[in-house]
Design an enzyme around this catalytic site. Structure first.
Site, PDB file in Angstrom:
ATOM      1  N   ASP A   1       3.281  -5.575  11.744  1.00  0.00           N
ATOM      2  CA  ASP A   1       2.404  -4.602  11.084  1.00  0.00           C
ATOM      3  C   ASP A   1       2.931  -3.182  11.323  1.00  0.00           C
ATOM      4  O   ASP A   1       2.157  -2.247  11.561  1.00  0.00           O
ATOM      5  CB  ASP A   1       0.942  -4.739  11.553  1.00  0.00           C
ATOM      6  CG  ASP A   1      -0.017  -3.960  10.660  1.00  0.00           C
ATOM      7  OD1 ASP A   1       0.407  -3.478   9.592  1.00  0.00           O
ATOM      8  OD2 ASP A   1      -1.202  -3.831  11.036  1.00  0.00           O
TER       9      ASP A   1
ATOM     10  N   ASN B   1       0.816  -1.228   0.000  1.00  0.00           N
ATOM     11  CA  ASN B   1       0.000   0.000   0.000  1.00  0.00           C
ATOM     12  C   ASN B   1       0.845   1.271   0.000  1.00  0.00           C
ATOM     13  O   ASN B   1       0.753   2.121   0.867  1.00  0.00           O
ATOM     14  CB  ASN B   1      -1.024  -0.001   1.139  1.00  0.00           C
ATOM     15  CG  ASN B   1      -0.402  -0.090   2.527  1.00  0.00           C
ATOM     16  OD1 ASN B   1       0.763  -0.465   2.679  1.00  0.00           O
ATOM     17  ND2 ASN B   1      -1.168   0.244   3.542  1.00  0.00           N
TER      18      ASN B   1
ATOM     19  N   GLY C   1      -2.690   2.642  12.646  1.00  0.00           N
ATOM     20  CA  GLY C   1      -1.356   2.077  12.509  1.00  0.00           C
ATOM     21  C   GLY C   1      -0.390   2.566  13.562  1.00  0.00           C
ATOM     22  O   GLY C   1      -0.455   3.710  14.005  1.00  0.00           O
TER      23      GLY C   1
HETATM   24  O1  DOR Z   1      -3.305  -0.191  11.339  1.00  0.00           O
HETATM   25  C1  DOR Z   1      -3.025  -0.462  10.198  1.00  0.00           C
HETATM   26  N1  DOR Z   1      -2.238   0.343   9.463  1.00  0.00           N
HETATM   27  N2  DOR Z   1      -3.515  -1.572   9.676  1.00  0.00           N
HETATM   28  C2  DOR Z   1      -3.365  -1.877   8.386  1.00  0.00           C
HETATM   29  O2  DOR Z   1      -3.830  -2.908   7.988  1.00  0.00           O
HETATM   30  C3  DOR Z   1      -2.672  -0.941   7.471  1.00  0.00           C
HETATM   31  C4  DOR Z   1      -1.735  -0.076   8.201  1.00  0.00           C
HETATM   32  C5  DOR Z   1      -1.217   1.084   7.419  1.00  0.00           C
HETATM   33  O3  DOR Z   1      -0.853   0.922   6.263  1.00  0.00           O
HETATM   34  O4  DOR Z   1      -1.121   2.189   8.004  1.00  0.00           O
HETATM   35 ZN    ZN Z   2      -3.659  -5.050   7.673  1.00  0.00          ZN
END
Ligand code: DOR
Ligand code: ZN
Length: 425
Positions: free
Chosen positions: A305, A94, A324
């Site tokens: 993550d 992403n 995140g």
């Molecule tokens: O908390 C998250 N942040 N979960 C995710 O699945 C994506 C990630 C992000 O890209 O910031």
């Molecule tokens: Zn995720």
């Protein structure tokens, strides 16, 4: 060209080894493991009181480059990984542009070779732009070097797309990694739905938004016979489903993030936006189920993550902050403190969760083992070292951690990639 690691406790589940040994590295490969190896011209690294493990692999990292270099770059993300004891990381697609093509994959891997202190593996997008409706050119992504596909950050909502993704990825024996979230059930929630979301007046994301997608993926993995990997699994219901599916022989694996075994929705009470992530911090009951599954083998690996965001992005009301938190520089200490020192799991099991298993899930050749001839990626641990987490000293650009100031026992001591010490305590 030669590095000799002396007198450490070698813990390598890939060869059932847990004993005091010397490890000799020659030209980037493990050359010898023995009770005592003569120094003979080698650089010596004393490892008394240290654990010598096959290099740790974090299969769920957001490096943000290309496109979001204000949050993190390949260089800073890799530096954070090295300081956190990881010798290999896998980066989620992403970015901007999304890694849904061979060109983007090759760009990331080339930048990583130039700038990265650790090995970087790319994960390609399942669908174009991770928009969820058209499959990416999965064979091209594989040819460009991707080791898995995922639309992480977003679920694959369309079950037919999930089926096709599994069928195509299966041709290259690549896992499909799914971020399991039913977006209709999750609505625009910002934390786990339960007692605390009610008390705090924040919109909830129910545990079942994860459970139904995990169940769906189990059905599709079972029907296609292909490998699905559940990213950042967080609920008791999802764990029960995975445990039962594994028992039936479904090809399913899963990962758990340290924040989900160390924190709960109660920790959101501070309204600190560094407790906001997806999936959200769950209930104590969910956390207990994760701990039991880390112990009984249902959980295959620990992945961070790692999701850096800038100070300004996070320094807003809870509702408006992005999801995140960073994790690369706290994961190993949290795991040692909460899982090993607490007596829940053995050091061998921890090394499996952080190295042997992710290497196996992704089919990473030469990784996850200290067998003779393997790549000389080694993580040294100092299990007794007491640390205080200090976000100001992170190598990552991200400071968005809920663990700042935490006192933990156990830390990485050195990180060795292809026989070179890239970070030392
Ligand atoms: O908390 C998250 N942040 N979960 C995710 O699945 C994506 C990630 C992000 O890209 O910031
Ligand atoms: Zn995720």
């Amino acid at each position: 060209m030669k590095l000799l690691i002396k007198n450490g406790r070698v813990v390598d589940p890939s060869q059932d080894l847990d004993d005091t040994r010397d490890v000799l590295i020659v030209e980037g490969k493990i050359a010898k493991i023995d009770a005592s190896i003569p120094e003979a011209g080698a650089q010596v690294l004393q490892a008394v009181g240290r654990v010598i493990a096959p290099g740790f692999i974090d299969m769920h990292v957001h490096l943000r480059e290309p496109g979001y270099e204000d949050k993190e770059t390949i260089r800073t993300g890799c530096a954070a990984a090295a300081a956190g004891g990881f010798t290999s990381i896998c980066c989620m697609p992403n970015t901007n542009p999304v890694n849904d093509s061979r060109a983007v994959t090759e760009y990331i891997l080339a930048r990583a070779r130039e700038e990265g202190a650790v090995n970087v593996y790319a994960i390609g997008a399942i669908t174009r732009g991770s928009q969820g409706d058209l499959l990416s050119e999965i064979g091209d992504l594989r040819a460009g070097g991707c080791v898995a596909i995922s639309d992480d950050g977003k679920p694959v909502s369309n079950a037919l797309i999930m089926r096709r993704a599994l069928e195509y990825a299966g041709m290259w024996k690549m896992p499909v990694i799914d971020h399991c979230e039913d977006l209709n059930l999750a609505e625009n929630g910002v934390m786990h739905e339960g007692y605390y979301s009610t008390v705090l007046g924040l919109k909830g994301i129910p545990g079942m938004s994860e459970d139904v997608m995990v169940q769906r993926n189990i059905l599709i993995a079972s029907a296609t016979g292909q490998h699905v990997h559940i990213a950042h699994l967080s609920t008791a219901g999802a764990i029960a489903a995975v445990r039962e599916a594994k028992r039936r022989g479904v090809h399913i694996t899963c990962e758990v993030a340290p924040h989900h075994f160390a924190l709960t929705d109660k920790d959101v009470s501070s309204y600190d936006t560094s407790t906001k992530m997806k999936p959200p911090l769950r209930s104590e009951e969910d956390r207990q189920a994760l701990l039991a599954a880390l112990k009984d083998g249902t959980v295959d690996c620990i992945a961070t993550d790692h999701a850096p965001h800038t100070y300004d992005e996070k320094n807003v009301e809870y509702d408006y902050a992005p999801f995140g938190i960073v994790g690369l520089e706290t994961a190993v200490s949290l795991s040692l403190d909460r899982l090993v020192h607490s007596g829940l799991i053995s050091m061998t099991r921890l090394v499996g969760l952080l190295s042997t298993n992710p290497a196996r899930i992704l089919g990473l050749k030469g990784k996850g083992s200290l067998r003779i001839g393997s790549d000389a990626d080694v993580t040294l641990l100092n299990p007794q070292r007491k640390i205080t987490v200090d976000a100001d000293r992170f190598r990552s650009k991200g400071r968005n951690t809920p663990f700042n100031g935490w006192k933990l026992k156990g830390a990485p001591a050195a990180t060795i990639v292809a026989g070179k010490i890239v970070w030392q305590e």
